[in-house]
Design an enzyme around this catalytic site. Structure first.
Site, PDB file in Angstrom:
ATOM      1  N   ARG A 103       0.829  -1.195   0.000  1.00 36.93           N
ATOM      2  CA  ARG A 103       0.000   0.000   0.000  1.00 36.93           C
ATOM      3  C   ARG A 103       0.864   1.244   0.000  1.00 36.93           C
ATOM      4  O   ARG A 103       1.790   1.365   0.796  1.00 36.93           O
ATOM      5  CB  ARG A 103      -0.923   0.004   1.227  1.00 36.93           C
ATOM      6  CG  ARG A 103      -1.890   1.179   1.262  1.00 36.93           C
ATOM      7  CD  ARG A 103      -2.839   1.090   2.443  1.00 36.93           C
ATOM      8  NE  ARG A 103      -2.169   1.268   3.721  1.00 36.93           N
ATOM      9  CZ  ARG A 103      -2.804   1.399   4.880  1.00 36.93           C
ATOM     10  NH1 ARG A 103      -4.112   1.330   4.920  1.00 36.93           N
ATOM     11  NH2 ARG A 103      -2.125   1.556   6.008  1.00 36.93           N
ATOM     12  N   THR A 107      -1.265   7.629  -0.940  1.00 33.31           N
ATOM     13  CA  THR A 107      -2.524   7.497  -1.673  1.00 33.31           C
ATOM     14  C   THR A 107      -3.424   6.415  -1.092  1.00 33.31           C
ATOM     15  O   THR A 107      -4.621   6.378  -1.383  1.00 33.31           O
ATOM     16  CB  THR A 107      -2.251   7.153  -3.150  1.00 33.31           C
ATOM     17  OG1 THR A 107      -1.657   5.850  -3.215  1.00 33.31           O
ATOM     18  CG2 THR A 107      -1.308   8.165  -3.773  1.00 33.31           C
ATOM     19  N   ASP A 203       0.235  -2.791  12.815  1.00 32.30           N
ATOM     20  CA  ASP A 203       0.663  -3.302  11.518  1.00 32.30           C
ATOM     21  C   ASP A 203       0.988  -4.787  11.669  1.00 32.30           C
ATOM     22  O   ASP A 203       1.945  -5.160  12.351  1.00 32.30           O
ATOM     23  CB  ASP A 203       1.897  -2.537  11.031  1.00 32.30           C
ATOM     24  CG  ASP A 203       2.310  -2.919   9.622  1.00 32.30           C
ATOM     25  OD1 ASP A 203       2.728  -4.079   9.425  1.00 32.30           O
ATOM     26  OD2 ASP A 203       2.226  -2.068   8.730  1.00 32.30           O
ATOM     27  N   ASP A 206       4.592  -5.902  10.601  1.00 30.88           N
ATOM     28  CA  ASP A 206       5.627  -5.501  11.554  1.00 30.88           C
ATOM     29  C   ASP A 206       5.578  -6.345  12.825  1.00 30.88           C
ATOM     30  O   ASP A 206       6.613  -6.704  13.395  1.00 30.88           O
ATOM     31  CB  ASP A 206       5.477  -4.025  11.915  1.00 30.88           C
ATOM     32  CG  ASP A 206       5.881  -3.107  10.767  1.00 30.88           C
ATOM     33  OD1 ASP A 206       6.479  -3.603   9.792  1.00 30.88           O
ATOM     34  OD2 ASP A 206       5.587  -1.896  10.843  1.00 30.88           O
TER      35      ASP A 206
END
Length: 213
Positions: A103, A107, A203, A206
């Site tokens: 991603r 944006t 995340d 992560d």
């Protein structure tokens, strides 16, 4: 699109542990593995099988085997790799393909940087693995990619989803007109201004593998 949110105390318990900021990566990986196996049990309810006859120590018996072509499991790199073990443990004869999507943090749109898939997916059931359905971009992009290769039966397995992501995903697959099922452990409250699920679990990539700059 058929949305299935699992209502099971063990699913809720393991998801609670995943959310906890104090859960370290090794434990986080184990929990993801266990949770995916629970989700996969529901996700594979409609897996295609064929009748076979086998010999038991006592007599012949009628049973079933996975139908050819074998199901295709597609983890979205990199976080989806953390879900692969739990899925293949339940369905070890399935084949595995890969799609690398990331991603753009500005944006919030996905782009594909790698793929390893059959060129023709006609007649194959596909099971896509992606821990988080946040904005819906990565998962939608992957399903669209599979549809371009003639997939017509796709089941997506996610740990968590945001309502915004579910709606965006639904709009895309409705346009594609292919059978699509979404199996999740929970649908959370919302997305924040950065495109992260709230309350979420952070995340997933992560927390599975550490921060890679």
């Amino acid at each position: 699109m058929d949305l299935k949110v699992l209502d099971h105390p063990l699913v809720a318990h393991k998801l609670t542990c995943l959310r906890d900021i104090n859960t370290k990566s090794p434990t986080f990986r184990d929990l993801v593995d266990e949770l995916v196996t629970l989700l996969a049990y529901e996700a594979t309810r409609g897996v295609r099988v064929r009748p076979i006859t086998i010999q038991t120590p006592v007599s012949q018996a009628e049973g079933v085997a996975l139908q050819d072509p074998k199901p295709l499991v597609v983890p979205i790199l990199r976080a989806g790799l953390g879900m692969l073990g739990g899925m293949t443990r339940l369905m070890p004869t399935a084949e595995v393909g890969f799609v690398g999507m990331v991603r753009d943090e500005e944006t919030l749109k996905p782009f594909t940087y790698a793929e390893r898939l059959p060129h023709d997916l006609s007649g194959r059931q596909c099971f896509v693995l992606d821990p988080m359905l946040a904005t819906g971009g990565s998962l939608s992009g992957c399903v669209e990619f599979l549809a371009e290769r003639k997939a017509d039966d796709v089941t997506c397995i996610c740990l968590l989803a945001a309502p915004e992501g579910v709606e965006k995903f639904r709009q895309l697959v409705d346009k594609l007109s292919i059978k699509t099922t979404l199996v999740v452990a929970a649908v959370d409250e919302k997305l924040n201004e950065h495109g992260y699920i709230v309350p979420g679990l952070g995340d997933a990539g992560d927390r599975l593998y550490g921060i890679v700059d």
